[in-house]
Each structure stands twice: as C-alpha cells, then as structure tokens.
Scaffold this active site. Structure first.
Site, mmCIF file in Angstrom:
data_model
loop_
_atom_site.group_PDB
_atom_site.id
_atom_site.type_symbol
_atom_site.label_atom_id
_atom_site.label_comp_id
_atom_site.label_asym_id
_atom_site.label_seq_id
_atom_site.Cartn_x
_atom_site.Cartn_y
_atom_site.Cartn_z
ATOM 1 C CB SER A 100 -0.968 -0.044 1.187
ATOM 2 O OG SER A 100 -1.913 0.993 1.117
ATOM 3 C CG ASP A 239 -2.409 4.442 -1.501
ATOM 4 O OD1 ASP A 239 -3.151 4.308 -2.485
ATOM 5 O OD2 ASP A 239 -2.471 3.685 -0.508
ATOM 6 C CG ASP A 243 -6.017 1.304 -0.899
ATOM 7 O OD1 ASP A 243 -5.083 2.141 -0.846
ATOM 8 O OD2 ASP A 243 -6.114 0.363 -0.093
#
Length: 441
Positions: A100, A239, A243
C-alpha cells in the site's frame, strides 16, 4: 498458531519472515487448498510497482498451482481494480501483492473474495490453520494452469468511467494527478482525460524503488507545489496501490479523506441518494467532521481503524458512504472496496454539479487541529495495563474537556503506537500529543 494477518492482509519488510519467497509459496498453497475445498478454484493476481512484486508473484503462483488452483496474472494494477476484476473474470478469489502506502522495502499480500470483498476473519483463520500443516502438492494431473489476462487495464478504465455521470464534461478543469509511482501510473491519466479534463500527471515513472517516495497521498508537498505553479484547479493524489485519495485545492491546500467524505455526503444528502442518511468513519475521524455531519442531521457511525472495518459497519447499517481521514473512501453503490480513482470521480461530479471550487466545498466543514505522533516500539506494549500512560491520559483529557479527545492505539501493520490528540486549541493539541508520546518513549 502464528497470526500472520493484520488489519490489511499480511505486510512487512522484504526478506524478513513472513515476507519471504518460501512463505509466499506456502501461503499460495494454503489459500488455494482452502479455496479448493468447495471444488475447482481460480484466482487472479495483481501487484503494485515495487521491485519485489515479481518475486512474490512467482512464489504465490507456484503455491496456487501446486494446490490445483488456476491462476490469471494481471500485472501491475491498483488494489481496487483487483476487487473488480475478481468478479469480472469470475474468479474464486483475488490476490494483491502490495504494501500500500509503504516504501519499496516493504511488501505484502491481501485477498478478495469472489464478490470483491476483503476476506472475513473466519476465512483468514482457515488459512492460518492450513499454514500450520505440511505443504503437499496435488498430483501432477491436478496441477493448476496459469495464463496472463490480456485486457485488464481497459476493462478497469471503462468500469471507473461508468461510475461517473456522463452528462457532465470535465473540459473546464485543469487537474494535476500524482500517481505515487505506483499502480495507477498507467491508468489514471486515461480515466480523467477521457472524461474531458485537462491533465498533468506527475510521479508516474515507477522504477521498482520510488513507489510512495516523497510523493502520492502520503506526501502531497510536491503535488501542492505543482498545483500552484501550474495554476491548476485542483490536484489528485493516489497512494502506491491506488486505494487512497487525497486532493489539493487551487490554493495549494490539502483536502484530506474526512473533508472529501463530508463533501460527498452533503451533496448526496441534498440529492436524496445518501441511503439511510448514514456515514461511517473511524475512531480517527476528525471531531469537526462529526459535528458538521451532526448539523446536517446525518448519522455518524464509528468503526475501528481500517477500511475493512469501515466496510463491515457500512454493511451492518446499510450505509453507502464511509471512509478515513487517511484517504480511504468507500462508495458502496459504485464499487465493493475503497477506490482512489472512483472516489475522485465522485468528488469531481459534486464540483461540476455545484459550480463551486474544491476550496469552497472544503471550507463548509471546519476541522479541529489534529496531531498524530507515531511512536516506534522495539517490543509489544500492553496499552491496557500501562499505569503511567493511563495517568497522563487522564490528565490530558481533563485539560481538553469536551472540546477535544485522545486516541492511543497500536498499528495493525507496523511496530508503532499511534498517539492522536485533537482539540479546538492548536497549541494545546500539540503539547498534549507530545506529552503522551514522551510517556510512551
């Protein structure tokens, strides 16, 4: 039995257990074995742009094949794209190799069900149990087959565009998009430009090492500077796995997840399409947002931190809108997971219909000053039985009164204790947060 799953899948530093090739091989087998209990299974695998993605993609693929599961490879794709494509390709599950918003040294994996939803705690427990067993491959005639899907990017781009009111043209907007050198680098430009916007894209040249480095939703300084230099109407930051969403107004001011959720909530309520008049946030949601929603008679439901917990509360209460200040926004009537691109489109639709600027809409909600300090820990701290911290917390809360609050929690993905204080008085907020953080140190 080891507990590998955190609040957002499995994540850590590459080369350190469990983020190793041998673990991912067995993980693929364990997940594949659980999926195969109900018959022949298939998965799709996507990844972000960090260099270790190739390593873990190969390891997971081998594990799934050894469990008799067919594999469809999607290449670099945003996490929410995998949630959508899992359903599109009628797969039993979707797999995302990503850490992430973390830097390239980290990596991880998260899973989606055949409905495009994060795996339940029960499913994760089954996988953990399987990981404790010896790995045994299926017979050679039962080994799964692998293929590379040819058109996942085009399918996802069209899906994103389908969530936007096509009677609106964005030709009047000049937008700067920051792709964080991540998984939206080859997708975001097409989505927004095909809807008519004038686009400038930055940080869209991933090299395997620069994902989230001084850019994207977790570091918007570069985007803020470019928006001002270009005289753009706004900026959009994703990012590394696409998401999360942050935005920047024409004055170069950051517009965070809380503010974006509020903007959409107010507009949807006025359009009478905010189902059950409920918005879901988390323990971290700013008091200013809570009070602004209250003034609109919109009910606020608090979830634990993490988009999967926001989703659970949304489904429980019949809400279609939820999110976090960190940039996760879930529009449940549009898609099944937090999606930075789709969330940005919903905000742009509100702008276009209202005729207002992002700055004007942002200022309809007054945020309380909020200070978040991450205290890195060498060992696990028992927050429930920390007498010194408890005493200092009571002192701080008494000083803040009803005009502020304290939240201290352990990170679910990193060895950190997160200390958050917010109050109307900015100086008092900073002093209180530092006092608590120093107690932990």
């Amino acid at each position: 039995m080891a507990n590998y799953f955190g609040t957002d899948g499995i994540r850590g530093e590459v080369g350190i257990t469990p983020i190793t090739a041998d673990f991912f091989l067995k993980l693929g087998w364990a997940v594949g074995s659980v999926l195969s209990e109900k018959g022949k299974a298939s998965v799709v695998i996507g990844k972000d742009t960090r260099v270790s993605g190739y390593l873990f993609e190969s390891a997971l693929e081998a594990g799934f094949l050894s469990a008799g599961v067919d594999v469809g490879l999607l290449g670099p794709m945003p996490t929410p794209a995998i949630a959508y494509l899992t359903q599109t390709y009628n797969a039993t599950a979707g797999v995302v190799i990503s850490a992430s918003h973390n830097h390239f040294q980290d990596n991880g994996v998260k899973f989606f069900s055949h409905k495009g939803l994060k795996l339940s705690n029960e499913d994760q427990a089954k996988i953990e149990q399987k990981l404790a067993e010896p790995m045994q491959s299926v017979s050679s005639d039962q080994i799964g087959k692998a293929r590379r899907h040819e058109q996942p990017i085009g399918r996802y781009i069209e899906f994103c565009k389908s969530t936007f009111d096509r009677t609106i043209n964005l030709s009047g907007l000049n937008i700067v998009i920051d792709c964080a050198n991540g998984a939206t680098y080859h997708i975001a430009k097409d989505v927004f430009s095909e809807l008519g916007a004038n686009i400038t894209v930055i940080n869209n040249a991933p090299d395997g090492f620069n994902i989230n480095k001084n850019c994207g939703a977790t570091d918007t300084q570069h985007l803020q500077e470019v928006v001002l230099e270009a005289g753009a109407d706004l900026g959009i930051a994703f990012d590394g796995d696409g998401d999360r969403l942050m935005m920047v107004d024409h004055q170069g001011q950051l517009v965070d997840g809380d503010e974006l959720v509020f903007i959409v909530a107010k507009a949807w309520q006025a359009q009478q399409c905010l189902d059950n008049n409920i918005v879901v946030g988390t323990k971290m949601t700013n008091l200013g947002m809570r009070h602004a929603l209250r003034d609109l008679n919109i009910d606020f439901i608090e979830a634990d931190v993490g988009d999967r917990y926001v989703m659970e509360k949304m489904k429980e209460h019949g809400s279609i809108l939820g999110g976090e200040g960190s940039g996760h926004m879930i529009c449940l009537d549009k898609t099944t997971s937090g999606d930075g691109i789709i969330s940005a489109l919903q905000v742009l639709e509100v702008l276009a219909k209202s005729g207002a600027s992002l700055n004007q809409l942002k200022n309809e909600m007054v945020k309380y000053p909020q200070v978040l300090i991450n205290v890195r820990t060498k060992e696990k701290i028992d927050l429930d039985n920390h007498q010194q911290l408890d005493a200092v917390t009571k002192e701080v809360e008494a000083e803040l009164g009803k005009q502020g609050r304290v939240l201290i929690r352990a990170s679910g993905t990193e060895p950190l204790i997160r200390v958050m204080v917010e109050a109307k008085d900015a100086q008092l907020t900073q002093q209180s947060a530092e006092k608590l953080a120093n107690t932990l140190r």
